[in-house]
Design a protein around this motif. Structure first.
Motif, PDB file in Angstrom:
ATOM      1  N   TYR A   1       0.828  -1.182  -0.164  1.00  0.00           N
ATOM      2  CA  TYR A   1      -0.130   0.044  -0.224  1.00  0.00           C
ATOM      3  C   TYR A   1       0.679   1.299  -0.057  1.00  0.00           C
ATOM      4  N   TYR A   2       0.171   2.164  -0.326  1.00  0.00           N
ATOM      5  CA  TYR A   2       1.056   3.596  -0.626  1.00  0.00           C
ATOM      6  C   TYR A   2      -0.015   4.831  -0.435  1.00  0.00           C
ATOM      7  N   TRP A   3       0.824   5.753   0.187  1.00  0.00           N
ATOM      8  CA  TRP A   3      -0.129   6.888   0.662  1.00  0.00           C
ATOM      9  C   TRP A   3       0.420   8.371   0.291  1.00  0.00           C
ATOM     10  N   ASN A   4      -0.059   9.247   0.107  1.00  0.00           N
ATOM     11  CA  ASN A   4      -0.126  10.695  -0.114  1.00  0.00           C
ATOM     12  C   ASN A   4       0.530  11.101   1.053  1.00  0.00           C
ATOM     13  N   LYS A   5       1.640  11.798   1.032  1.00  0.00           N
ATOM     14  CA  LYS A   5       2.426  12.432   2.258  1.00  0.00           C
ATOM     15  C   LYS A   5       1.891  13.550   2.941  1.00  0.00           C
ATOM     16  N   GLU A   6       0.843  13.713   2.480  1.00  0.00           N
ATOM     17  CA  GLU A   6      -0.207  14.582   3.429  1.00  0.00           C
ATOM     18  C   GLU A   6      -0.807  13.953   4.604  1.00  0.00           C
ATOM     19  N   LEU A   7      -0.731  12.563   4.440  1.00  0.00           N
ATOM     20  CA  LEU A   7      -1.081  11.904   5.399  1.00  0.00           C
ATOM     21  C   LEU A   7      -0.053  11.656   6.787  1.00  0.00           C
ATOM     22  N   GLU A   8      -0.325  11.573   7.895  1.00  0.00           N
ATOM     23  CA  GLU A   8       0.766  11.334   8.693  1.00  0.00           C
ATOM     24  C   GLU A   8       0.186  10.190   9.624  1.00  0.00           C
ATOM     25  N   ASN A   9       1.330   9.498  10.273  1.00  0.00           N
ATOM     26  CA  ASN A   9       1.031   8.449  11.267  1.00  0.00           C
ATOM     27  C   ASN A   9       0.452   6.907  10.705  1.00  0.00           C
ATOM     28  N   VAL A  10       0.823   6.802   9.446  1.00  0.00           N
ATOM     29  CA  VAL A  10       0.212   5.779   8.500  1.00  0.00           C
ATOM     30  C   VAL A  10       1.070   4.578   8.747  1.00  0.00           C
ATOM     31  N   LYS A  11       0.284   3.744   9.036  1.00  0.00           N
ATOM     32  CA  LYS A  11       0.683   2.309   9.352  1.00  0.00           C
ATOM     33  C   LYS A  11      -0.536   1.046   9.441  1.00  0.00           C
ATOM     34  N   ALA A  12      -0.128   0.068   9.044  1.00  0.00           N
ATOM     35  CA  ALA A  12      -1.381  -0.809   8.906  1.00  0.00           C
ATOM     36  C   ALA A  12      -1.481  -1.596  10.389  1.00  0.00           C
ATOM     37  N   GLN A  13      -2.881  -1.750  10.748  1.00  0.00           N
ATOM     38  CA  GLN A  13      -3.102  -2.642  11.874  1.00  0.00           C
ATOM     39  C   GLN A  13      -2.832  -4.086  11.864  1.00  0.00           C
ATOM     40  N   LEU A  14      -2.616  -4.671  12.864  1.00  0.00           N
ATOM     41  CA  LEU A  14      -2.306  -6.162  12.700  1.00  0.00           C
ATOM     42  C   LEU A  14      -3.588  -6.966  12.453  1.00  0.00           C
ATOM     43  N   THR A  15      -4.707  -6.523  12.519  1.00  0.00           N
ATOM     44  CA  THR A  15      -5.941  -7.167  12.581  1.00  0.00           C
ATOM     45  C   THR A  15      -6.726  -6.294  11.591  1.00  0.00           C
ATOM     46  N   ARG A  16      -7.888  -6.702  10.875  1.00  0.00           N
ATOM     47  CA  ARG A  16      -8.888  -6.205  10.037  1.00  0.00           C
ATOM     48  C   ARG A  16      -9.425  -5.168  10.778  1.00  0.00           C
ATOM     49  N   PRO A  17      -9.903  -4.011  10.045  1.00  0.00           N
ATOM     50  CA  PRO A  17      -9.391  -3.672   8.849  1.00  0.00           C
ATOM     51  C   PRO A  17      -8.004  -3.117   8.860  1.00  0.00           C
ATOM     52  N   TYR A  18      -7.068  -3.555   8.025  1.00  0.00           N
ATOM     53  CA  TYR A  18      -5.658  -3.295   8.204  1.00  0.00           C
ATOM     54  C   TYR A  18      -5.373  -1.672   8.023  1.00  0.00           C
ATOM     55  N   LEU A  19      -6.046  -1.346   6.777  1.00  0.00           N
ATOM     56  CA  LEU A  19      -5.749   0.231   6.582  1.00  0.00           C
ATOM     57  C   LEU A  19      -6.735   0.871   7.151  1.00  0.00           C
ATOM     58  N   ASN A  20      -6.684   1.088   8.328  1.00  0.00           N
ATOM     59  CA  ASN A  20      -7.789   1.965   9.178  1.00  0.00           C
ATOM     60  C   ASN A  20      -7.384   3.272   9.309  1.00  0.00           C
ATOM     61  N   ALA A  21      -7.928   4.018   8.607  1.00  0.00           N
ATOM     62  CA  ALA A  21      -7.549   5.560   8.684  1.00  0.00           C
ATOM     63  C   ALA A  21      -8.021   6.189   9.896  1.00  0.00           C
ATOM     64  N   ARG A  22      -8.728   5.538  10.722  1.00  0.00           N
ATOM     65  CA  ARG A  22      -8.821   6.340  11.897  1.00  0.00           C
ATOM     66  C   ARG A  22      -7.474   6.536  12.785  1.00  0.00           C
ATOM     67  N   ALA A  23      -6.509   5.938  12.741  1.00  0.00           N
ATOM     68  CA  ALA A  23      -5.406   6.108  13.250  1.00  0.00           C
ATOM     69  C   ALA A  23      -4.353   7.199  12.561  1.00  0.00           C
ATOM     70  N   TRP A  24      -4.707   7.444  11.438  1.00  0.00           N
ATOM     71  CA  TRP A  24      -3.973   8.488  10.804  1.00  0.00           C
ATOM     72  C   TRP A  24      -4.453  10.040  10.775  1.00  0.00           C
ATOM     73  N   TYR A  25      -3.908  11.018  10.429  1.00  0.00           N
ATOM     74  CA  TYR A  25      -4.431  12.470  10.290  1.00  0.00           C
ATOM     75  C   TYR A  25      -3.713  12.974   9.231  1.00  0.00           C
ATOM     76  N   LEU A  26      -4.427  14.143   8.721  1.00  0.00           N
ATOM     77  CA  LEU A  26      -3.859  15.162   7.720  1.00  0.00           C
ATOM     78  C   LEU A  26      -2.743  16.206   7.983  1.00  0.00           C
ATOM     79  N   LYS A  27      -2.064  16.496   7.491  1.00  0.00           N
ATOM     80  CA  LYS A  27      -0.980  17.419   7.904  1.00  0.00           C
ATOM     81  C   LYS A  27      -1.619  18.837   7.967  1.00  0.00           C
ATOM     82  N   GLY A  28      -1.225  19.786   8.926  1.00  0.00           N
ATOM     83  CA  GLY A  28      -1.828  20.949   8.868  1.00  0.00           C
ATOM     84  C   GLY A  28      -1.378  21.992   7.939  1.00  0.00           C
ATOM     85  N   GLU A  29      -2.013  23.059   7.562  1.00  0.00           N
ATOM     86  CA  GLU A  29      -1.566  23.947   6.691  1.00  0.00           C
ATOM     87  C   GLU A  29      -0.295  24.541   7.227  1.00  0.00           C
TER      88      GLU A  29
END
Length: 649
Positions: free
Chosen positions: A621-649
């Protein structure tokens, strides 16, 4: 006179007996009530003792104080009877930027958005944003469970009764309807909420919503709940002890139900139990109305994000619920675009219309393996990662079909499937061969069983042993079945949007033709494919199962599931020997013995080949670097965007 005296004596005696019986009955009822009160007082006493212990240790353990959304329930986590613990890993860092819109995607339209009746991976992923469960796994130590709706989970020593105490600050989202329409006045004024629980224009989640979910799951009219219902054969009773306490009891101790109760979640009684005019459905039709509710295709939850809209084949929109207390909702909005073509998804990702994406094997070949160093997937423009999912891909054979009822035929089909070539050349080596009904990396998996080799001669011999012979020389084998000459011709149903499975189907078709079997490749869009599977209108189908770190085989493999509508045992596999292992596994709590039983089951399924097992997937998987804290979870849903956030302006 004597007769009158005798009559009076008999009457008095009967009255005495009646009084005695009534007294016994009252005593029994009082005893039952006393036990229930005693049980509740015991748990409350434990919490009070924990409070005193915590207060006594307050001055010496300031650094270990529970902070954040669970602080108000901190004392519950000092109770040794509480099976829940605080997850030390937060959803997002304290300094995470809040706001912005996450641009995500789904590969197809969900079949439906009722979280009880739909169990597809896409709907489960959406439920993780919209809904809330009683408990959840820790993010890194998946053997532990954290509080969600419930802050306290207790279990009796005999493993028969489970009691959950739930938070008082979780509220159902407002329904996605026209609030100005007078027809829905009853709904937006809280007329169907429980008394005292309509607060600031929203209904509070109570234990009665959990009871309602259980009511619907156990209702045979709700066909879509059959997979979940299969795990509750030992259910004794469930009830709301009070508005914030739910209890469920079983007649028999099993390891399976010890795990399954942790997946219970609430359903909004105030909405689904009522018709469009606010009248409660009669119990006789409640399940039927729930299965096809007037509120569909909308959905509703009490989780971090509120459902806003579903535009089929276009998008699903969510917005942040500011009243949700448990975090993991940094974005103001989430846009799930329906992107069913892999090339379109990669194009959108490159054009910054998506914040992240996976790559299909063919895209991985184009964008990474065969691309030059200027590719944004290689030059550092995008972030990248990988994970192994709890999956196994397979071809499922309809065991009710006269073509595939013989295990020799199913073994022949597996020998004719060139899995090693297809994994390396079509799937780009992104996985590992799998030989049985669980991911290939689990400790329960029997590593001693070799993958079925590609061997067309062996396949021919097996077909001939089972009576399939080309007697007329037309290149297709035939057999007389119930007095009728039947040629070996069937259709393989595949996911139509997958370029890889179209290629696999074509290669498999050519190899089967070499041994006298005619196969037709039948591409289907995802929702149509699932409908065919539910109705068992297929000969063979390519699919995958996604599991958890635990294994349980009842839902997919037990004979009792074979004839149930919309069952996960859609291939109609039946085996008394398999049933016996499944039932033993359910009752076994010792880890090593469970692993041994799982390996026995693996060997049985390996010999029967009801599926042609393919592989367990490795995902890029790949992500735009506007996203921070990106990593896959150990269980489903693996790409859980609740653990990520967008960079500020």
């Amino acid at each position: 006179m004597f007769k009158n005296l005798l009559k009076s004596s008999v009457t008095i005696a009967l009255m005495v007996i009646t009084v005695v019986l009534l007294s016994i009955t009252i005593a029994m009822l009082n005893n039952t009530e006393h036990n229930l009160i005693k049980d509740n007082k015991l748990l409350k006493s434990r919490l009070e003792k924990a409070e005193l212990a915590a207060a006594g240790a307050q001055n010496t353990s300031r650094d270990s104080e529970i902070k954040g959304p669970n602080a108000k329930y901190a004392l519950a986590f000092t109770d040794p009877q509480n099976l829940l613990s605080i997850d030390p890993v937060e959803w997002i860092p304290e300094n995470a930027t809040k706001g912005g819109m996450l641009k995500s995607y789904l590969g197809s339209d969900p079949k439906g958005l009722n979280f009880l009746t739909q169990n597809g991976s896409d709907v489960s992923a959406l439920q993780g944003y919209i809904g809330i469960s009683l408990v959840g796994r820790h993010k890194e130590d998946t053997s532990k469970y954290r509080p969600e709706l419930a802050y306290h989970m207790a279990r009796t020593e005999d493993f028969l009764t489970y009691t959950f105490r739930i938070r008082d600050d979780i509220f159902w989202h407002k329904p996605t309807l026209d609030e100005t329409n007078p027809q829905y006045k009853w709904l937006f004024e809280g007329n169907t909420c429980r008394d005292g629980h309509f607060i600031n224009e929203r209904c509070r989640v109570t234990a009665h919503d959990i009871v309602y979910m259980m009511d619907m799951m156990m209702n045979n009219q709700v066909a879509g709940a059959a997979p979940g219902r299969s795990y509750y054969s030992n259910l004794k009773e469930y009830k709301a002890i009070d508005d914030f306490t739910f209890r469920v009891s079983f007649s028999k101790k099993t390891q399976t139900q010890d795990r399954m109760v942790r997946g219970i979640f609430p359903m909004p009684e105030f909405l689904y139990a009522y018709d469009e005019d606010g009248e409660r459905y009669d119990d006789s039709i409640a399940g039927t109305k729930f299965e096809a509710h007037w509120y569909d295709p909308n959905t509703i939850g009490a989780g971090p994000y509120r459902f806003i809209s579903f535009d089929p084949s276009v998008k699903i929109e969510l917005e942040r619920d500011p009243r949700y207390p448990l975090g993991g909702n940094a974005y103001s909005k989430i846009l799930f675009q329906i992107v069913n073509e892999d090339l379109q998804r990669v194009r959108k990702f490159k054009n910054e219309e998506l914040h992240y994406t996976g790559l299909s094997p063919s895209q991985y070949r184009t964008e990474v393996l065969e691309a030059d160093e200027k590719s944004p997937f290689k030059n550092g423009t995008f972030g990248s990662g990988e994970f192994w999912s709890h999956t196994y891909f397979y071809i499922g054979w309809n065991n009710q079909s006269p073509l595939f009822s013989d295990k020799r035929v199913r073994n022949a089909m597996s020998h004719a499937f060139n899995a090693d070539l297809l994994l390396e050349e079509v799937m780009m080596g992104l996985g590992k061969r799998c030989t049985g009904p669980m991911p290939a990396f689990l400790p329960q998996y029997d590593q001693t069983l070799p993958p079925i080799p590609f061997d067309l001669e062996k396949a021919k011999n097996l077909l001939e042993e089972s009576g399939w012979i080309d007697n007329d020389g037309n290149g297709i084998r035939e057999k007389v079945i119930e007095g009728t000459k039947t040629e070996f011709e069937f259709s393989l149903t595949i996911y139509g949007s997958s370029k890889e499975y179209k290629t696999i189907g074509d290669i498999y078709k050519e190899d089967l033709a070499k041994i006298g079997v005619k196969m037709n490749v039948q591409p289907q869009e995802w929702s149509n494919l699932l409908k065919k599977v539910d109705s068992k209108e297929f000969d063979a189908v390519t699919l995958a199962w996604v599991s958890s770190p635990d294994v349980d085989f009842r839902q997919i493999w037990h004979s009792s599931e074979a004839d149930k509508p919309q069952s996960s045992n859609y291939i109609s596999f039946r085996s008394k020997a398999a049933d016996k292992i499944i039932e033993e596994l359910e009752e076994e709590f010792d880890v090593e013995k469970r692993h041994a039983l799982a390996k026995q089951f693996h060997k049985l399924i390996y010999d029967e080949q009801p599926y042609t097992f393919f592989y367990t997937r490795q995902n890029k998987y790949y992500w735009n670097k506007e996203l921070e804290n990106v990593k896959a979870q150990l269980t489903r849903p693996y790409l859980n965007a609740r653990a990520w956030y967008l960079k500020g302006e």
